[in-house]
Write a protein that holds these residues in place. Sequence first.
Motif, PDB file in Angstrom:
ATOM      1  N   SER A 301       0.824  -1.223   0.000  1.00  0.00           N
ATOM      2  CA  SER A 301       0.000   0.000   0.000  1.00  0.00           C
ATOM      3  C   SER A 301       0.854   1.268   0.000  1.00  0.00           C
ATOM      4  O   SER A 301       0.533   2.245  -0.695  1.00  0.00           O
ATOM      5  N   ARG A 302       1.935   1.258   0.758  1.00  0.00           N
ATOM      6  CA  ARG A 302       2.797   2.453   0.807  1.00  0.00           C
ATOM      7  C   ARG A 302       3.390   2.755  -0.555  1.00  0.00           C
ATOM      8  O   ARG A 302       3.436   3.900  -1.000  1.00  0.00           O
ATOM      9  N   LEU A 303       3.877   1.702  -1.200  1.00  0.00           N
ATOM     10  CA  LEU A 303       4.470   1.883  -2.521  1.00  0.00           C
ATOM     11  C   LEU A 303       3.432   2.368  -3.522  1.00  0.00           C
ATOM     12  O   LEU A 303       3.698   3.242  -4.377  1.00  0.00           O
ATOM     13  N   VAL A 304       2.218   1.856  -3.425  1.00  0.00           N
ATOM     14  CA  VAL A 304       1.142   2.268  -4.333  1.00  0.00           C
ATOM     15  C   VAL A 304       0.800   3.740  -4.139  1.00  0.00           C
ATOM     16  O   VAL A 304       0.651   4.522  -5.098  1.00  0.00           O
ATOM     17  N   MET A 305       0.694   4.118  -2.869  1.00  0.00           N
ATOM     18  CA  MET A 305       0.354   5.514  -2.574  1.00  0.00           C
ATOM     19  C   MET A 305       1.431   6.451  -3.066  1.00  0.00           C
ATOM     20  O   MET A 305       1.139   7.512  -3.655  1.00  0.00           O
TER      21      MET A 305
END
Length: 369
Positions: A301-305
């Motif tokens: 999720s962090r990488l996506v955001m």
Amino acid sequence: MADFRRPPEWQQSADRHTQLTDPVLTVRQLTRFEYVTRKPVTQVDHALVFVTARGEYDTFLPPHRPARADMATRRYTAVYEVDMGIHPVRAELALPSDNDAFEFGVAVDLSWQVREPDVFVRSGHRHVPELLLGELQQAARPVTRTYPVHRSAEAEQAVLRAVEAQGVLGATAGLLVTWTVRVRRDDDNIAHEKRKQAIEHQSAEQVLIARRGMDIDLEADLRSRQQDLLLAGRSLEHQRQQHELAMQQQALQHQHALLAGRQDLELQALQAQKINFYAYHLQHGGVHAWALHLSEHPEDSRLVMQSMRDDQLRLIQQQKELVSELLGGKHAEAFELDGPKELALRTVTEILAQRLPGVADTVPTPVPP
């Protein structure tokens, strides 16, 4: 001793423990009827030797005694009381060697006993030890004269043979004799030999001490060498073990480095795959693809955001540049800019509304001026 009326002509004050030289204890003259009227009382181990007027000797060994009839018929004139016990004698003699300056020391042990009392009385001897020692010296002196003083053992054997060849000691006196002879060097020669022996012993002791000291030194040196070898072996073994441990550590470090590099490469490859995957989905799938991926991989999720934020910023920057260029109107006609202007105004409205690209527009589209 016999009990008579007149005192004896010769009498010794002796008992069983007296050292006798003459076994004749008493000599007594007799009258014709003296022994008949009074029976003599003598010790049980004493012999009586009666002498007749004709010079005949009658011996009565213990415990036998003459009867009264014998006394009357034989007419005894004297009686000798003779001790029949065993008497030991020990004497030291000096016999010559082949050199008059040196003499043999002879130790003589005798044991004599009167076996024939009448023979001893006839012999007339009064000193038995002198008689026996004289006979022994008579046989031994010519023999020891032929030997040097240091050959005492050979001289002793020769003396024994000579005395035995001479005959039984004391046989002429009616004696039973047992004897032994030990021939040795004189005292000065013995002392000299003892000093020589002490010197030899001391020298041998010093030599032995020196040899044993050398043996001890050799053993100590050998032990020291063995200890050095053991220490060297232990040191080499320790160094070998340290070297092996260092090699193993280096091998482990190398393996760890290879694994770390391989992991880094795998992470980089995985990161590249993720980037390509996200880029593909951003280009083709939009928000729905991202939602599907995050539902399967929530850890991304962090990488996506971060990726979405970067994409939004780039898109906004591109749109800003595009709007600025269109609004400038230097390269297109007015009728050509109607559609782009409307799109630009809508984009500005979306930016001001802070909506992400691709989100359904629920706000009414404003009427272009």
